[in-house]
Design an enzyme around this catalytic site. Structure first.
Site, mmCIF file in Angstrom:
data_model
loop_
_atom_site.group_PDB
_atom_site.id
_atom_site.type_symbol
_atom_site.label_atom_id
_atom_site.label_comp_id
_atom_site.label_asym_id
_atom_site.label_seq_id
_atom_site.Cartn_x
_atom_site.Cartn_y
_atom_site.Cartn_z
ATOM 1 N N ARG A 36 0.777 -1.152 0.114
ATOM 2 C CA ARG A 36 0.034 -0.010 0.058
ATOM 3 C C ARG A 36 1.003 1.308 0.071
ATOM 4 O O ARG A 36 0.422 2.143 -0.471
ATOM 5 C CB ARG A 36 -1.091 0.048 1.318
ATOM 6 C CG ARG A 36 -2.175 -0.940 0.865
ATOM 7 C CD ARG A 36 -3.018 -1.019 2.252
ATOM 8 N NE ARG A 36 -4.217 -1.539 1.777
ATOM 9 C CZ ARG A 36 -5.258 -1.913 2.557
ATOM 10 N NH1 ARG A 36 -4.904 -1.621 3.855
ATOM 11 N NH2 ARG A 36 -6.539 -2.331 2.307
ATOM 12 N N LYS A 197 -18.852 -15.876 2.757
ATOM 13 C CA LYS A 197 -20.096 -15.668 3.213
ATOM 14 C C LYS A 197 -20.827 -14.799 2.048
ATOM 15 O O LYS A 197 -20.232 -14.094 1.296
ATOM 16 C CB LYS A 197 -20.393 -14.693 4.319
ATOM 17 C CG LYS A 197 -20.027 -15.391 5.549
ATOM 18 C CD LYS A 197 -20.660 -14.803 6.795
ATOM 19 C CE LYS A 197 -19.829 -14.487 7.927
ATOM 20 N NZ LYS A 197 -20.317 -13.040 8.308
ATOM 21 N N GLY A 349 -10.153 -8.593 -0.005
ATOM 22 C CA GLY A 349 -8.476 -8.815 0.363
ATOM 23 C C GLY A 349 -7.881 -10.139 0.239
ATOM 24 O O GLY A 349 -6.807 -10.300 0.191
ATOM 25 N N GLY A 372 -12.504 -4.180 1.178
ATOM 26 C CA GLY A 372 -13.774 -3.776 1.295
ATOM 27 C C GLY A 372 -14.451 -2.661 0.589
ATOM 28 O O GLY A 372 -15.425 -2.665 0.018
HETATM 29 P P1 ADP Z 1 -12.313 -11.646 0.014
HETATM 30 O O1 ADP Z 1 -11.429 -11.306 1.130
HETATM 31 O O2 ADP Z 1 -11.520 -11.922 -1.157
HETATM 32 O O3 ADP Z 1 -13.678 -10.919 -0.213
HETATM 33 P P2 ADP Z 1 -13.875 -13.651 1.844
HETATM 34 O O4 ADP Z 1 -13.222 -12.586 3.056
HETATM 35 O O5 ADP Z 1 -15.099 -13.380 1.605
HETATM 36 O O6 ADP Z 1 -12.748 -13.238 0.353
HETATM 37 O O7 ADP Z 1 -13.432 -15.023 2.328
HETATM 38 C C1 ADP Z 1 -12.164 -15.536 2.286
HETATM 39 C C2 ADP Z 1 -12.119 -16.626 3.168
HETATM 40 O O8 ADP Z 1 -12.997 -17.728 2.773
HETATM 41 C C3 ADP Z 1 -10.892 -17.346 3.334
HETATM 42 O O9 ADP Z 1 -10.431 -17.361 4.496
HETATM 43 C C4 ADP Z 1 -11.391 -18.951 2.936
HETATM 44 O O10 ADP Z 1 -10.539 -19.768 3.895
HETATM 45 C C5 ADP Z 1 -12.774 -18.978 3.286
HETATM 46 N N1 ADP Z 1 -13.463 -19.933 2.763
HETATM 47 C C6 ADP Z 1 -13.511 -20.253 1.380
HETATM 48 N N2 ADP Z 1 -14.219 -21.394 0.985
HETATM 49 C C7 ADP Z 1 -14.595 -21.907 2.036
HETATM 50 C C8 ADP Z 1 -15.476 -22.830 2.427
HETATM 51 N N3 ADP Z 1 -15.843 -23.717 1.372
HETATM 52 N N4 ADP Z 1 -15.574 -23.087 3.551
HETATM 53 C C9 ADP Z 1 -15.281 -22.221 4.748
HETATM 54 N N5 ADP Z 1 -14.678 -21.226 4.376
HETATM 55 C C10 ADP Z 1 -14.147 -20.879 3.014
HETATM 56 MG MG MG Z 2 -11.896 -11.194 3.163
#
Ligand code: ADP
Ligand code: MG
Length: 401
Positions: A36, A197, A349, A372
């Site tokens: 960053r 989620k 992230g 975010g």
């Molecule tokens: P981003 O930060 O890219 O938006 P998220 O924060 O939504 O992504 O999700 C990332 C997390 O989701 C990771 O820590 C990963 O371990 C978890 N994850 C991915 N697939 C699964 C799954 N099938 N069950 C539980 N956790 C999961």
């Molecule tokens: Mg995340």
């Protein structure tokens, strides 16, 4: 696009107050990852070269509105000094007599870093008085903190009330790349959505219905879709209250001509453990006592082919629990496929971390510096830190003649 960027401004001899995103991970008093800081260098260097007095401010971590030695900006100042190859003065305040004195002593091309803005309760509450005090240090406000643009805080939003305001180069780049994907992508455009989620991805999923050609879904997000389709998902991470939302996306994809893909096979285990015994099963055979932790190899291959056939790709959310090798296969396949697409964007992230881990980061067109913030922007939501740049009355901005 922002109405004004720093290129439009006459900054020579001006006190330019720049909100940067120096919210970096620290360890033992040093910066662990300076991505960053590096991302803010073009703006800072441009202002130095243009003879501005560069006053930088940022938050770091989550101190609770009061000074906390663990979150002082000193390690950031030292790293910035190394990267710029010039002195960066750091003070222990953001406002008040010491800040005014330090600014008063600046010469053209000097760089000053204020203390963590979140040491003041007025930062997160966007207290107008704190914002006014901050603004009094500068003649011009430049917002380059895309990663903090989703927050209406004093240093990202409040100060714009008092000063001519423009976007920095990083802010401009982040906005233009996301606008390119959303408004005029090279088609076909594929969206890869995963992560933990659905709740976090709902606005993105809904907005993508108006923009993308293909949508491939994995991660925990896919589990709720599978359940909505009537499959047993065992002990998987699932959001029962989002089953209707998942159904809504499935219906909407049909109406909008978006080709939506869900996993056909999955990697399952009894627990999230690096040494857990894993198994690959088709989605109609997930046992009640197991969890879905990655997309299966057949799905990974299919998703890769769809992504590779695209001219643009946007990726938000890993395909599985990629932190453990046993559940990283789907994310690796998708990461490599996204990196092979001519125009690729990674938001979120953890997806950014996954792209790094899989060694494809330097082949991605752009990895957003704001997890975010990128999800909100891609979801079509309004970001206060961008609104202030877009809506600021340009007449108030002093232009180059
Ligand atoms: P981003 O930060 O890219 O938006 P998220 O924060 O939504 O992504 O999700 C990332 C997390 O989701 C990771 O820590 C990963 O371990 C978890 N994850 C991915 N697939 C699964 C799954 N099938 N069950 C539980 N956790 C999961
Ligand atoms: Mg995340």
């Amino acid at each position: 696009m922002p109405k004004k960027t720093i290129r439009d401004l006459d900054v020579r001899s001006k006190r330019v107050l720049v909100r940067v995103d120096f919210n970096v991970p620290l360890k033992d008093g040093t910066v662990l990852d300076d991505t960053r800081i590096q991302a803010a260098l073009p703006t800072i260097q441009y202002l130095i070269d243009s003879g501005a007095k560069v006053i930088l401010m940022s938050h770091l971590g989550r101190p609770k509105g009061k000074p906390d030695p663990a979150y002082k900006m000193d390690p950031v100042a030292r790293r910035l000094e190394e990267l710029l190859g010039r002195k960066v003065k750091k003070i222990d305040f953001c406002v008040g007599p010491e800040a005014e004195k330090a600014v008063g002593e600046m010469a053209e091309g000097d760089v000053l870093l204020l203390e963590n803005t979140r040491f003041y309760p007025g930062e997160t509450s966007s207290d107008p008085e704190f914002a006014r005090e901050l603004a009094s240090l500068g003649d011009i406000f430049v917002n380059d903190a895309f990663g903090a643009a989703h927050r209406a805080h004093a240093s990202t939003y409040g100060v714009a009330e008092y000063l001519p305001t423009a976007a920095g180069f990083l802010m401009e780049k982040e906005i233009s790349i996301m606008d390119k994907i959303l408004k005029e992508p090279e088609r076909p455009l594929t969206a890869v959505v995963g992560g933990a989620k659905i709740a976090d991805k709902m606005s993105v999923l809904l907005n993508f219905m108006n923009h993308v050609d293909y949508l491939v879904i994995g991660g925990g997000v896919a589990n709720t879709f599978l359940k909505a389709m009537g499959y047993e998902v065992g002990k998987s991470l699932v959001e029962d209250e989002k089953i209707l939302s998942a159904q809504e996306i499935i219906d909407s994809s049909k109406m909008n001509g978006v080709k939506l893909f869900l996993p056909e096979d999955v990697v399952i285990a009894k627990e999230i453990d690096p040494n857990a015994e894993t198994k690959v099963v088709p989605v109609d055979s997930i046992p009640k006592n197991m969890m879905v932790l990655d997309i299966g190899p057949k799905t990974a291959k299919k998703y890769s082919e769809i992504i590779r056939s695209s001219n643009s790709a946007v990726w938000v959310g890993p395909m599985g629990v990629f932190e453990y090798d046993a559940f990283a296969g789907g994310t690796k396949a998708v990461a490599e496929a996204v990196a092979s697409v001519p125009y690729s964007l990674v938001g979120g992230g953890d997806s950014a971390a996954a792209a790094e881990k899989m060694g494809v980061a330097d082949r991605i067109t752009h990895i957003s510096t704001g997890g975010g913030a990128s999800l909100k922007y891609l979801g079509g939501e309004e970001l206060p830190g961008i609104t202030v740049i877009m809506e600021k009355d340009p007449d108030k901005v002093e232009l180059k003649n």
